[in-house]
Design a protein around this motif. Sequence first.
Motif, short mmCIF file in Angstrom:
data_model
loop_
_atom_site.label_atom_id
_atom_site.label_comp_id
_atom_site.label_asym_id
_atom_site.label_seq_id
_atom_site.Cartn_x
_atom_site.Cartn_y
_atom_site.Cartn_z
N ILE A 31 0.81 -1.22 0.00
CA ILE A 31 0.00 0.00 0.00
C ILE A 31 0.85 1.27 0.00
O ILE A 31 0.32 2.36 -0.22
N ALA A 32 2.14 1.14 0.23
CA ALA A 32 3.06 2.27 0.12
C ALA A 32 4.48 1.72 0.11
O ALA A 32 4.76 0.72 0.76
N VAL A 39 7.60 8.48 1.43
CA VAL A 39 6.31 7.91 1.83
C VAL A 39 5.51 8.93 2.62
O VAL A 39 4.30 9.10 2.40
N VAL A 40 6.16 9.65 3.51
CA VAL A 40 5.48 10.70 4.29
C VAL A 40 4.98 11.79 3.36
O VAL A 40 3.81 12.21 3.44
N ALA A 41 5.82 12.26 2.46
CA ALA A 41 5.42 13.33 1.54
C ALA A 41 4.26 12.89 0.65
O ALA A 41 3.33 13.66 0.41
N ALA A 42 4.29 11.65 0.17
CA ALA A 42 3.24 11.15 -0.72
C ALA A 42 1.91 10.98 -0.01
O ALA A 42 0.87 10.97 -0.66
N VAL A 81 -4.63 14.64 12.60
CA VAL A 81 -4.11 14.51 11.24
C VAL A 81 -5.25 14.58 10.23
O VAL A 81 -6.35 14.06 10.47
N GLY A 82 -4.98 15.22 9.11
CA GLY A 82 -5.94 15.28 8.01
C GLY A 82 -5.24 15.63 6.71
O GLY A 82 -4.08 16.04 6.72
N SER A 83 -5.94 15.48 5.62
CA SER A 83 -5.34 15.78 4.32
C SER A 83 -5.62 17.19 3.84
O SER A 83 -5.06 17.63 2.84
N ASP A 111 2.26 8.50 11.88
CA ASP A 111 0.99 9.08 11.43
C ASP A 111 0.54 8.44 10.12
O ASP A 111 -0.63 8.11 9.95
N VAL A 112 1.48 8.26 9.20
CA VAL A 112 1.16 7.66 7.90
C VAL A 112 0.73 6.20 8.10
O VAL A 112 -0.25 5.75 7.52
N PHE A 113 1.46 5.48 8.93
CA PHE A 113 1.14 4.08 9.20
C PHE A 113 -0.28 3.94 9.75
O PHE A 113 -1.07 3.12 9.25
N ILE A 114 -0.62 4.76 10.72
CA ILE A 114 -1.97 4.70 11.30
C ILE A 114 -3.02 5.00 10.24
O ILE A 114 -4.04 4.32 10.13
#
Length: 125
Positions: A31-32, A39-42, A81-83, A111-114
Amino acid sequence: ADGLTVLVSTHYMDEAERCHRIVYISYGKVIAAGKAGDVVAASGLSTFIVSGSDLGALADEMAHQPGVEQVAPFGATLHVVGSNAALLETTLAPLRTRGFGVERGETSLEDVFIQLMSGSKDNFA
């Protein structure tokens, strides 16, 4: 350089950050993948760090607010966290007048993992 590869499987993102390349796999699907920073930036996520008292109750309250996609405890703070950074900032701004500290933080691998894991079963079931 020596043709050596080490495979590490971990749920601890502080360990994963030390790796040259990471891959998130959920339910048999990648998934990443990439360097940790990539990965964080994406992910496109924005993270705010909220501090104050009674964060447990605040986490429940914040979970359903506009722009909030994830609320997770990190030590004595919450990572919210949000997009959509602007919407998240607008939603969190009133917390400052209620005595909470609200600061823009750096989105972490955790944060990304969660975020990725929270929706992965529905996406691949």
